[in-house]
Design an enzyme around this catalytic site. Sequence first.
Site, PDB file in Angstrom:
ATOM      1  N   ASN A 144       0.860  -1.185   0.000  1.00  0.00           N
ATOM      2  CA  ASN A 144       0.000   0.000   0.000  1.00  0.00           C
ATOM      3  C   ASN A 144       0.894   1.233   0.000  1.00  0.00           C
ATOM      4  O   ASN A 144       1.417   1.639   1.029  1.00  0.00           O
ATOM      5  CB  ASN A 144      -0.921  -0.004   1.219  1.00  0.00           C
ATOM      6  N   ASP A 150      -7.287   4.254  -0.988  1.00  0.00           N
ATOM      7  CA  ASP A 150      -7.795   3.033  -0.362  1.00  0.00           C
ATOM      8  C   ASP A 150      -9.315   2.928  -0.484  1.00  0.00           C
ATOM      9  O   ASP A 150     -10.023   3.943  -0.427  1.00  0.00           O
ATOM     10  CB  ASP A 150      -7.436   3.003   1.126  1.00  0.00           C
ATOM     11  N   GLY A 168      -5.689  -2.440   0.457  1.00  0.00           N
ATOM     12  CA  GLY A 168      -5.158  -1.188  -0.052  1.00  0.00           C
ATOM     13  C   GLY A 168      -3.920  -1.278  -0.924  1.00  0.00           C
ATOM     14  O   GLY A 168      -3.300  -0.249  -1.225  1.00  0.00           O
ATOM     15  N   ASP A 325      -5.898 -14.432 -20.186  1.00  0.00           N
ATOM     16  CA  ASP A 325      -6.677 -15.218 -19.240  1.00  0.00           C
ATOM     17  C   ASP A 325      -7.656 -16.135 -19.971  1.00  0.00           C
ATOM     18  O   ASP A 325      -8.269 -15.743 -20.973  1.00  0.00           O
ATOM     19  CB  ASP A 325      -7.441 -14.261 -18.312  1.00  0.00           C
ATOM     20  N   GLU A 354      -2.904 -18.520 -20.987  1.00  0.00           N
ATOM     21  CA  GLU A 354      -3.199 -19.367 -19.828  1.00  0.00           C
ATOM     22  C   GLU A 354      -3.878 -20.638 -20.339  1.00  0.00           C
ATOM     23  O   GLU A 354      -5.089 -20.662 -20.596  1.00  0.00           O
ATOM     24  CB  GLU A 354      -4.107 -18.660 -18.820  1.00  0.00           C
ATOM     25  N   ASP A 421      -3.819 -18.764  -8.266  1.00  0.00           N
ATOM     26  CA  ASP A 421      -4.826 -19.814  -8.469  1.00  0.00           C
ATOM     27  C   ASP A 421      -4.472 -21.129  -7.781  1.00  0.00           C
ATOM     28  O   ASP A 421      -5.238 -22.093  -7.881  1.00  0.00           O
ATOM     29  CB  ASP A 421      -5.001 -20.089  -9.963  1.00  0.00           C
TER      30      ASP A 421
END
Length: 583
Positions: A144, A150, A168, A325, A354, A421
């Site tokens: 952050n 935030d 954040g 993706d 992917e 994942d």
Amino acid sequence: MHLEAVYHRIKQNWSYAYDHKTLHIRIRTKKEDITKVDLYCGDKYGWENTHQVISMEKWASDGLFDYWEAAVQPAYRRLVYYFALHNESKTAYMLEKGFFDHPPEVIYEGLFDFPFLNPADVISPPAWVKDAVFYQIFPERFANGDPSNDPEDVLPWGGTPSPDNFFGGDLQGVIDHLDYLTELGINAIYFTPVFEATKNHKYDTKDYLKVDPHFGTNETLKQLVDACHTKGIRVMLDAVFNHCGHTFPPFVDVLHNGKASPYADWFHVREWPLSAAEDGLTYDTFAFEPIMPKLNTENPEVKDYLLGVAKYWIEEVGIDGWRLDVANEVDHQFWREFRRTVKAIKPETYILGEIMHDAMVWLQGDQFDAVMNYPFTNILLSFFARRQTRAEEFANAIHKQLASYPKQVNEVAFNLLGSHDTVRLLTLCEGKVERMKLASLFQLTFLGTPCIYYGDEIGLDGEYDPYNRRCMEWDEAKQDQDLLSFFKGMIQLRNSHAALRTGGLKFLQDQHNDYVLAYERRDAQDRFVIVMNNSERAVTSQTVVSGSCWHNIVTGQSVRADKGQLNAELPAYGYMILQATQA
């Protein structure tokens, strides 16, 4: 002679151009059935003056087959060829039209034919990727750097993650820690999605042309990419083009206006009106997830929009790669147009799909440069983390994987041991750092492009989502400094020696220890032997090597091989890295 096991075909991973001059020809035979393979080859229009016989190298073996290979540089870029298969008692000749007991009498009929080595057909991944060490960052959980952006419900850094909470993390946080990455040896970053979305993972895109306000602005991303480039770090973003989010304006319009929406054909609608009721979705989505409707990439407007997105972030921000993706659920024609679009702007852009299974049809030079190498991941996890296989089975599996693709594809394969994942590597290794080190050592001394998931290098653990997406630990007192030093040392070793990146690979024998893995990496400048003891007890490794004088990089000591055999004591989960000092 088991001819039913013999396999060869033109193109793909069996007969391909490695570069603009060189063809690689491969053939498969039953394991330990054939003792020698000769490649008879020449120009189809001038066989008499060009033909030659090349003894093929048995370069790989798995549990069932041997794989043979020869490199040929045809003077006129054309090649016809056939094989002579030998064992102790027989010779068989293999042509495209079948097997014969004698060589062909008419050379222009029935041979395998590589018609012409056209430069445009050569699979040519970006050269920089072969030398890259990637680091995957999940932006919401890395650092952050700007509390002013935030979310309203932001939690204190380091709390317990959930699928819906926020801590954040942002792009400024990455900028603030670029020195950490360069000290680690990282020269490429893969970011999970950074575009505006509702979830902390950002895979439910709302606006493909806008950085999520919780991460910063488009200008912040530009500053980050520029700062990375100044430090020699490439940047790859995540392209979520299979599906969008439920707040994507065209989908919102379809929700409100149904068939009358100008975007009605942007999605795959099964039945009107759209419904996400429990008894069944009426539109296609990613993995039955109602908030992720699948995009119709065959629609010209969708195609133009997404290709415009791909162009925008390269032209305006200067990114170096796209990770795609759910790439296997998008039509091939879209990816062909995607490649043409991206490469026309920046030829050295890395295009990474992917795909978790065999991906040869995506890797023929017209779509992707590489895929996320999950078969490699599973091979390593089975041996090092789960200890379900032995060293010989490990070597067989690696060989089989290498034989599945052309060499230049293997050289840029995205080799990962974990991601957002998957279960964290340390958790899969049951918290045993020594086992994690062995897996990472192989990853970092193997051809292809290694990727480290953020925090693995300092000992973050965690089960599946959300626990594998914990906040990065920046308190050095809570980091595993020994593990961090290991990663720095191994990355530096890889970066310093091309043999560990693109050199030849040979597995070595230790006939007395099923869990001792030994292999050689070499090129014209260097030669290394790495030996690992993937067992819970100390062993004496009796690895067969050629050459007698070695330097142990781990201990700094000299090591000699006695009559072609290393006799080295290795503790439980220990390893040694030997560099040849004399042939």
